[in-house]
Design a protein around this motif. Structure first.
Motif, mmCIF file in Angstrom:
data_model
loop_
_atom_site.group_PDB
_atom_site.id
_atom_site.type_symbol
_atom_site.label_atom_id
_atom_site.label_comp_id
_atom_site.label_asym_id
_atom_site.label_seq_id
_atom_site.Cartn_x
_atom_site.Cartn_y
_atom_site.Cartn_z
ATOM 1 N N VAL A 29 5.921 12.677 -11.240
ATOM 2 C CA VAL A 29 4.942 11.597 -11.339
ATOM 3 C C VAL A 29 4.251 11.453 -9.983
ATOM 4 C CG1 VAL A 29 4.621 9.128 -11.720
ATOM 5 C CG2 VAL A 29 6.292 10.383 -13.089
ATOM 6 N N PRO A 30 2.913 11.503 -9.918
ATOM 7 C CA PRO A 30 2.231 11.289 -8.634
ATOM 8 C C PRO A 30 2.572 9.898 -8.091
ATOM 9 C CG PRO A 30 0.709 12.176 -10.265
ATOM 10 C CD PRO A 30 1.965 11.788 -11.010
ATOM 11 N N VAL A 31 3.045 9.842 -6.860
ATOM 12 C CA VAL A 31 3.482 8.557 -6.306
ATOM 13 C C VAL A 31 3.012 8.414 -4.866
ATOM 14 C CG1 VAL A 31 5.756 9.543 -5.756
ATOM 15 C CG2 VAL A 31 5.481 7.067 -5.840
ATOM 16 N N THR A 32 2.483 7.231 -4.578
ATOM 17 C CA THR A 32 2.130 6.832 -3.224
ATOM 18 C C THR A 32 3.049 5.685 -2.832
ATOM 19 O OG1 THR A 32 -0.190 7.473 -3.471
ATOM 20 C CG2 THR A 32 0.322 5.869 -1.749
ATOM 21 N N ALA A 33 3.675 5.795 -1.681
ATOM 22 C CA ALA A 33 4.610 4.777 -1.209
ATOM 23 C C ALA A 33 4.015 4.060 -0.005
ATOM 24 C CB ALA A 33 5.942 5.414 -0.831
ATOM 25 N N VAL A 34 4.235 2.747 0.057
ATOM 26 C CA VAL A 34 3.738 1.949 1.178
ATOM 27 C C VAL A 34 4.884 1.111 1.735
ATOM 28 C CG1 VAL A 34 2.110 0.185 1.944
ATOM 29 C CG2 VAL A 34 1.427 1.820 0.171
ATOM 30 N N ASP A 35 5.112 1.233 3.027
ATOM 31 C CA ASP A 35 6.096 0.388 3.705
ATOM 32 C C ASP A 35 5.370 -0.816 4.277
ATOM 33 O OD1 ASP A 35 8.157 -0.772 5.076
ATOM 34 O OD2 ASP A 35 8.841 1.071 6.044
ATOM 35 N N ALA A 36 5.512 -1.969 3.614
ATOM 36 C CA ALA A 36 4.856 -3.198 4.052
ATOM 37 C C ALA A 36 5.856 -4.213 4.566
ATOM 38 C CB ALA A 36 4.042 -3.801 2.894
ATOM 39 N N GLY A 170 -4.191 4.338 -12.708
ATOM 40 C CA GLY A 170 -3.882 4.560 -14.107
ATOM 41 C C GLY A 170 -2.403 4.501 -14.395
ATOM 42 N N ARG A 171 -2.061 4.686 -15.652
ATOM 43 C CA ARG A 171 -0.689 4.553 -16.104
ATOM 44 C C ARG A 171 0.226 5.636 -15.546
ATOM 45 N NH1 ARG A 171 1.028 2.839 -22.017
ATOM 46 N NH2 ARG A 171 3.279 2.724 -21.726
ATOM 47 N N ASP A 172 -0.279 6.833 -15.425
ATOM 48 C CA ASP A 172 0.570 7.971 -15.075
ATOM 49 C C ASP A 172 0.568 8.298 -13.589
ATOM 50 O OD1 ASP A 172 1.293 8.333 -17.753
ATOM 51 O OD2 ASP A 172 -0.546 9.458 -18.141
ATOM 52 N N GLU A 173 0.263 7.300 -12.758
ATOM 53 C CA GLU A 173 0.344 7.450 -11.300
ATOM 54 C C GLU A 173 0.874 6.130 -10.745
ATOM 55 O OE1 GLU A 173 -3.621 8.351 -10.101
ATOM 56 O OE2 GLU A 173 -4.453 6.504 -10.922
ATOM 57 N N TYR A 174 1.657 6.221 -9.691
ATOM 58 C CA TYR A 174 2.386 5.049 -9.204
ATOM 59 C C TYR A 174 2.088 4.757 -7.735
ATOM 60 C CZ TYR A 174 5.481 4.075 -13.172
ATOM 61 O OH TYR A 174 5.979 3.685 -14.390
ATOM 62 N N LEU A 175 1.920 3.473 -7.459
ATOM 63 C CA LEU A 175 1.954 2.952 -6.095
ATOM 64 C C LEU A 175 3.197 2.093 -5.987
ATOM 65 C CD1 LEU A 175 0.347 2.462 -3.335
ATOM 66 C CD2 LEU A 175 -0.283 0.283 -4.366
ATOM 67 N N VAL A 176 4.078 2.400 -5.055
ATOM 68 C CA VAL A 176 5.316 1.644 -4.864
ATOM 69 C C VAL A 176 5.293 1.035 -3.473
ATOM 70 C CG1 VAL A 176 7.835 1.728 -4.821
ATOM 71 C CG2 VAL A 176 6.560 3.175 -6.436
#
Length: 348
Positions: A29-36, A170-176
């Motif tokens: 799953v394409p995922v972008t992670a952010v440390d906030a 979109g549904r099939d990509e994630y930002l965490v």
């Protein structure tokens, strides 16, 4: 899909968010992670060595460039200097997609290869279709000695909020997003920007106190909240969490030899994570996917505008010397039309 991890400091929020990120990446799953978080630990939790993690570019350090890019040709924004963290997009604004290359990612994102020797590459080389184990990582930057007494940490996460305001995903990509601990998440309107919020709670009075506080604050904004019990060691811990959080308790996670090995700097294969914990991650993934059906772009835009007007009145107008309410485009609703346009690289 936009996912937030929140919870009391020390609850295991960063550990759980890193495990969920690894789960998504392993599932291609394409995922972008952010440390906030004020304590920047997500990079090391994803396997980066301390030196590489410390060298990651801070979003806050690139805020002027981010503003200029997102402003685009929006006629309601006279200059990038008048943009604040809550400025909403309008006709002419540039929008962001998760699976694209753009100047924001080129400056602020790095690709982390999970399951391989620790390392990170420039965001511009992340590509549109992540191979198995690839994660695009961005960080707000640490709260350091030069900030003491002169800066608020929430000013650092302003870049994250601004990007979320301009994100069409979109549904099939994630930002965490690994959020700052406790009720500090409510110091901005960013808590309303997610499809799913996982609250990590230990089976303790302090752990569930943060849950109650978060649920009360989020009540009027339709926040989709689920509790992930962490450090659950037996039936008594499970019963305590069930009694305190009720139907909001989604899954529990116990002690993990795999996590302990990671915390010691080793890099065990993700497939070796205990089956009970892998099952919990699959349940979280299923709940997050189901949350997409509840997405309401009109409400999302309305909440965005609500917090922008509050910030404009309380401090933004005075700081910028402009009437920031005029930045609101009353006919603009973030949604499918802009999503298609952004994918085509035409802004709004």
């Amino acid at each position: 899909m936009k996912i937030a991890f929140v919870g009391k400091g020390g609850s295991g929020k960063t550990t759980l968010s890193s495990l969920f990120i690894r789960h998504l990446a392993a599932a291609r799953v394409p995922v972008t992670a952010v440390d906030a978080d004020i304590n920047q630990h997500l990079g090391p939790a994803l396997g980066l060595d301390e030196e590489t993690a410390a060298a990651l570019p801070a979003l806050g350090a690139h805020l002027p460039e981010i503003k200029e890019y997102l402003r685009g040709a929006n006629p309601r924004i006279s200059s990038a200097e008048t943009m604040i963290k809550t400025t909403p997009p309008g006709q002419g604004s540039r929008l962001l997609r998760l699976s694209e290359d753009n100047p924001v990612y080129a400056a602020c994102a790095r690709t982390v290869h999970l399951g391989e020797p620790s390392g990170a590459e420039d965001g511009a080389g992340a590509g549109r279709s992540a191979r198995e184990g690839d994660v695009r990582l961005m960080v707000t930057g640490p709260f350091n000695e030069s900030d003491l007494g002169v800066a608020c940490y929430h000013s650092k996460v302003g870049a994250v909020e601004l990007c979320l305001n301009h994100l069409v995903d979109g549904r099939d990509e994630y930002l965490v997003v690994d959020m700052t601990a406790g009720s500090d998440s409510f110091a901005s309107g960013m808590f309303t920007r997610f499809d799913m919020t996982f609250l990590v709670a230990e089976p303790t009075r302090k752990g569930v106190a943060v849950y109650r506080q978060y649920k009360e604050y989020a009540r009027d904004f339709g926040v989709n909240l689920a509790v992930v019990g962490n450090k659950v060691q037996g039936a008594d811990d499970l019963a305590f969490l069930r009694a305190e959080t009720g139907d909001d308790l989604l899954v529990t996670v116990g002690q993990s030899d795999w996590v302990r090995a990671m915390e010691k700097g080793r890099s065990p294969r993700f497939t070796l994570l205990e089956e009970a914990n892998r099952r919990a991650l699959r349940t979280m993934h299923e709940r997050a996917d189901a949350a997409y059906e509840r997405r309401d772009w009109r409400r999302y835009t309305r909440d965005m505008v609500h917090f922008h007007l509050k910030n404009a009145e309380s401090w933004g107008n005075a700081k910028t010397g402009a009437d920031l309410a005029a930045q609101v485009d009353p006919d603009f609703v973030l949604g499918q039309r802009q999503e298609v346009a952004a994918a085509a690289g035409t802004g709004s």
